[in-house]
Write a protein that holds these residues in place. Sequence first.
Motif, PDB file in Angstrom:
ATOM      1  N   ARG A  58      14.886   8.871  10.848  1.00  0.00           N
ATOM      2  CA  ARG A  58      15.991   9.436  11.635  1.00  0.00           C
ATOM      3  C   ARG A  58      17.205   8.523  11.741  1.00  0.00           C
ATOM      4  O   ARG A  58      18.336   8.991  11.757  1.00  0.00           O
ATOM      5  CB  ARG A  58      15.473   9.818  13.035  1.00  0.00           C
ATOM      6  N   SER A  59      16.985   7.209  11.831  1.00  0.00           N
ATOM      7  CA  SER A  59      18.101   6.297  12.099  1.00  0.00           C
ATOM      8  C   SER A  59      18.484   5.435  10.897  1.00  0.00           C
ATOM      9  O   SER A  59      19.212   4.456  11.046  1.00  0.00           O
ATOM     10  CB  SER A  59      17.739   5.382  13.275  1.00  0.00           C
ATOM     11  N   VAL A  60      18.026   5.795   9.710  1.00  0.00           N
ATOM     12  CA  VAL A  60      18.407   5.091   8.480  1.00  0.00           C
ATOM     13  C   VAL A  60      18.742   6.164   7.449  1.00  0.00           C
ATOM     14  O   VAL A  60      17.845   6.768   6.851  1.00  0.00           O
ATOM     15  CB  VAL A  60      17.283   4.164   7.973  1.00  0.00           C
ATOM     16  N   LEU A  61      20.028   6.401   7.244  1.00  0.00           N
ATOM     17  CA  LEU A  61      20.478   7.541   6.451  1.00  0.00           C
ATOM     18  C   LEU A  61      21.395   7.121   5.316  1.00  0.00           C
ATOM     19  O   LEU A  61      22.109   6.122   5.402  1.00  0.00           O
ATOM     20  CB  LEU A  61      21.226   8.544   7.341  1.00  0.00           C
ATOM     21  N   LEU A  62      21.374   7.938   4.268  1.00  0.00           N
ATOM     22  CA  LEU A  62      22.336   7.815   3.171  1.00  0.00           C
ATOM     23  C   LEU A  62      23.145   9.094   3.124  1.00  0.00           C
ATOM     24  O   LEU A  62      22.603  10.188   2.930  1.00  0.00           O
ATOM     25  CB  LEU A  62      21.614   7.608   1.842  1.00  0.00           C
ATOM     26  N   TYR A  63      24.456   8.978   3.336  1.00  0.00           N
ATOM     27  CA  TYR A  63      25.379  10.104   3.206  1.00  0.00           C
ATOM     28  C   TYR A  63      26.015  10.043   1.816  1.00  0.00           C
ATOM     29  O   TYR A  63      26.541   8.991   1.419  1.00  0.00           O
ATOM     30  CB  TYR A  63      26.485  10.013   4.256  1.00  0.00           C
ATOM     31  N   SER A  82      17.743  -4.786   4.908  1.00  0.00           N
ATOM     32  CA  SER A  82      16.627  -4.029   4.347  1.00  0.00           C
ATOM     33  C   SER A  82      17.034  -2.604   3.969  1.00  0.00           C
ATOM     34  O   SER A  82      16.674  -2.112   2.890  1.00  0.00           O
ATOM     35  CB  SER A  82      15.469  -3.978   5.345  1.00  0.00           C
ATOM     36  N   SER A  83      17.781  -1.937   4.845  1.00  0.00           N
ATOM     37  CA  SER A  83      18.141  -0.536   4.582  1.00  0.00           C
ATOM     38  C   SER A  83      19.097  -0.419   3.403  1.00  0.00           C
ATOM     39  O   SER A  83      18.988   0.523   2.597  1.00  0.00           O
ATOM     40  CB  SER A  83      18.757   0.095   5.832  1.00  0.00           C
ATOM     41  N   ASN A  84      20.021  -1.356   3.269  1.00  0.00           N
ATOM     42  CA  ASN A  84      20.925  -1.340   2.123  1.00  0.00           C
ATOM     43  C   ASN A  84      20.145  -1.530   0.823  1.00  0.00           C
ATOM     44  O   ASN A  84      20.393  -0.845  -0.179  1.00  0.00           O
ATOM     45  CB  ASN A  84      21.975  -2.441   2.264  1.00  0.00           C
ATOM     46  N   ALA A  85      19.192  -2.473   0.845  1.00  0.00           N
ATOM     47  CA  ALA A  85      18.372  -2.702  -0.344  1.00  0.00           C
ATOM     48  C   ALA A  85      17.490  -1.491  -0.627  1.00  0.00           C
ATOM     49  O   ALA A  85      17.285  -1.116  -1.793  1.00  0.00           O
ATOM     50  CB  ALA A  85      17.524  -3.953  -0.156  1.00  0.00           C
ATOM     51  N   LEU A  86      16.954  -0.871   0.424  1.00  0.00           N
ATOM     52  CA  LEU A  86      16.140   0.322   0.244  1.00  0.00           C
ATOM     53  C   LEU A  86      16.937   1.435  -0.421  1.00  0.00           C
ATOM     54  O   LEU A  86      16.432   2.123  -1.331  1.00  0.00           O
ATOM     55  CB  LEU A  86      15.607   0.791   1.599  1.00  0.00           C
ATOM     56  N   ALA A  87      18.162   1.639   0.011  1.00  0.00           N
ATOM     57  CA  ALA A  87      19.008   2.673  -0.603  1.00  0.00           C
ATOM     58  C   ALA A  87      19.176   2.416  -2.092  1.00  0.00           C
ATOM     59  O   ALA A  87      19.066   3.343  -2.916  1.00  0.00           O
ATOM     60  CB  ALA A  87      20.367   2.719   0.092  1.00  0.00           C
ATOM     61  N   ARG A  88      19.418   1.164  -2.455  1.00  0.00           N
ATOM     62  CA  ARG A  88      19.608   0.826  -3.871  1.00  0.00           C
ATOM     63  C   ARG A  88      18.317   1.012  -4.673  1.00  0.00           C
ATOM     64  O   ARG A  88      18.347   1.481  -5.821  1.00  0.00           O
ATOM     65  CB  ARG A  88      20.146  -0.593  -4.003  1.00  0.00           C
ATOM     66  N   GLU A 127      25.048  15.592   0.388  1.00  0.00           N
ATOM     67  CA  GLU A 127      23.649  15.321   0.718  1.00  0.00           C
ATOM     68  C   GLU A 127      23.567  14.280   1.823  1.00  0.00           C
ATOM     69  O   GLU A 127      24.383  13.351   1.875  1.00  0.00           O
ATOM     70  CB  GLU A 127      22.875  14.830  -0.508  1.00  0.00           C
ATOM     71  N   VAL A 128      22.563  14.441   2.692  1.00  0.00           N
ATOM     72  CA  VAL A 128      22.219  13.433   3.689  1.00  0.00           C
ATOM     73  C   VAL A 128      20.728  13.154   3.530  1.00  0.00           C
ATOM     74  O   VAL A 128      19.903  14.062   3.668  1.00  0.00           O
ATOM     75  CB  VAL A 128      22.536  13.891   5.125  1.00  0.00           C
ATOM     76  N   VAL A 129      20.398  11.905   3.222  1.00  0.00           N
ATOM     77  CA  VAL A 129      19.014  11.532   2.904  1.00  0.00           C
ATOM     78  C   VAL A 129      18.468  10.607   3.981  1.00  0.00           C
ATOM     79  O   VAL A 129      19.082   9.582   4.302  1.00  0.00           O
ATOM     80  CB  VAL A 129      18.941  10.824   1.527  1.00  0.00           C
ATOM     81  N   ASP A 130      17.328  10.981   4.542  1.00  0.00           N
ATOM     82  CA  ASP A 130      16.588  10.090   5.437  1.00  0.00           C
ATOM     83  C   ASP A 130      15.826   9.110   4.541  1.00  0.00           C
ATOM     84  O   ASP A 130      14.913   9.505   3.810  1.00  0.00           O
ATOM     85  CB  ASP A 130      15.628  10.908   6.311  1.00  0.00           C
ATOM     86  N   LEU A 131      16.188   7.834   4.572  1.00  0.00           N
ATOM     87  CA  LEU A 131      15.630   6.878   3.627  1.00  0.00           C
ATOM     88  C   LEU A 131      14.162   6.568   3.907  1.00  0.00           C
ATOM     89  O   LEU A 131      13.408   6.252   2.981  1.00  0.00           O
ATOM     90  CB  LEU A 131      16.464   5.590   3.621  1.00  0.00           C
ATOM     91  N   GLY A 132      13.742   6.650   5.161  1.00  0.00           N
ATOM     92  CA  GLY A 132      12.326   6.482   5.455  1.00  0.00           C
ATOM     93  C   GLY A 132      11.494   7.593   4.832  1.00  0.00           C
ATOM     94  O   GLY A 132      10.425   7.359   4.251  1.00  0.00           O
ATOM     95  N   GLU A 133      11.983   8.813   4.939  1.00  0.00           N
ATOM     96  CA  GLU A 133      11.296   9.961   4.345  1.00  0.00           C
ATOM     97  C   GLU A 133      11.280   9.863   2.828  1.00  0.00           C
ATOM     98  O   GLU A 133      10.265  10.152   2.176  1.00  0.00           O
ATOM     99  CB  GLU A 133      11.988  11.243   4.793  1.00  0.00           C
ATOM    100  N   ALA A 134      12.398   9.431   2.235  1.00  0.00           N
ATOM    101  CA  ALA A 134      12.481   9.313   0.776  1.00  0.00           C
ATOM    102  C   ALA A 134      11.528   8.241   0.254  1.00  0.00           C
ATOM    103  O   ALA A 134      10.907   8.405  -0.805  1.00  0.00           O
ATOM    104  CB  ALA A 134      13.919   8.999   0.360  1.00  0.00           C
ATOM    105  N   TRP A 135      11.386   7.136   0.989  1.00  0.00           N
ATOM    106  CA  TRP A 135      10.459   6.079   0.577  1.00  0.00           C
ATOM    107  C   TRP A 135       9.019   6.590   0.620  1.00  0.00           C
ATOM    108  O   TRP A 135       8.241   6.357  -0.308  1.00  0.00           O
ATOM    109  CB  TRP A 135      10.626   4.863   1.474  1.00  0.00           C
ATOM    110  N   ARG A 136       8.647   7.252   1.707  1.00  0.00           N
ATOM    111  CA  ARG A 136       7.288   7.785   1.830  1.00  0.00           C
ATOM    112  C   ARG A 136       7.009   8.785   0.705  1.00  0.00           C
ATOM    113  O   ARG A 136       5.906   8.809   0.135  1.00  0.00           O
ATOM    114  CB  ARG A 136       7.122   8.440   3.197  1.00  0.00           C
TER     115      ARG A 136
END
Length: 234
Positions: A58-63, A82-88, A127-136
């Motif tokens: 919910r609180s880590v998003l990619l727009y 961490s979140s920036n690296a996760l997005a990449r 697109e709006v991506v929840d990065l936690g959901e995308a990782w899982r």
Amino acid sequence: AGDPRNGIDLHQAEPSLLGREMAAGRVDLALLPAFAVLSNAGLKAADGISIGSDGPVRSVLLYARRPLGKIRTLASDPASLSSNALARVLLAERHGVRPTPARADEADAVVIIGDAAFKPLPGPWQEVVDLGEAWRALIGLPFVYALWAGPTLDARTAGILREAARLGLEDRPRIAADAAKDGRLGIHKTEALTYLTQHIRYELGERQRKGLDAFAGMLRVHGLLKEAHGPAWI
């Protein structure tokens, strides 16, 4: 600042600053971004507790202003590592793109974390991506955003941290009510409590460690870290 009688001087800072503070010797222990922990050899981390997610966070998003496979530029969140690296990692793994840095008002995509993620980001977004959901969805494991870590962490201090976490988890209904009353997030207390109990996860066990190891491997593969150093668990 902390209570000098207990020997602890407590400071608050954005996650992206904490690794530099520790490298400069200004802090002995910090709730460090996982990326900073993996970047520094010789750190010890408190086992059993973390800041993570196991699905939507919910609180880590990619727009994104363009389809994810066509992203060429990315604006990082200045508060995050961490979140920036996760997005990449996710953009490279799932869509084969490695965007270059850009300003938020010009970039094809923008990483947003924390309080700002609770309110829609103005602009035309495809697109709006929840990065936690995308990782899982990518590997079926939790993601670890932050760990209590430092070079001199001992068993006694790790135990104090675990007890503090237990007390904080028991106090989540009050914390959620206070956050809603403040009005800063623009959410009801029920929504705040759902976030604290379902979206953000605080445990650290075998699945979380496997997720952290997978993240470390992907950071190396995609050139985001030359070497990744797992901590010693205390």
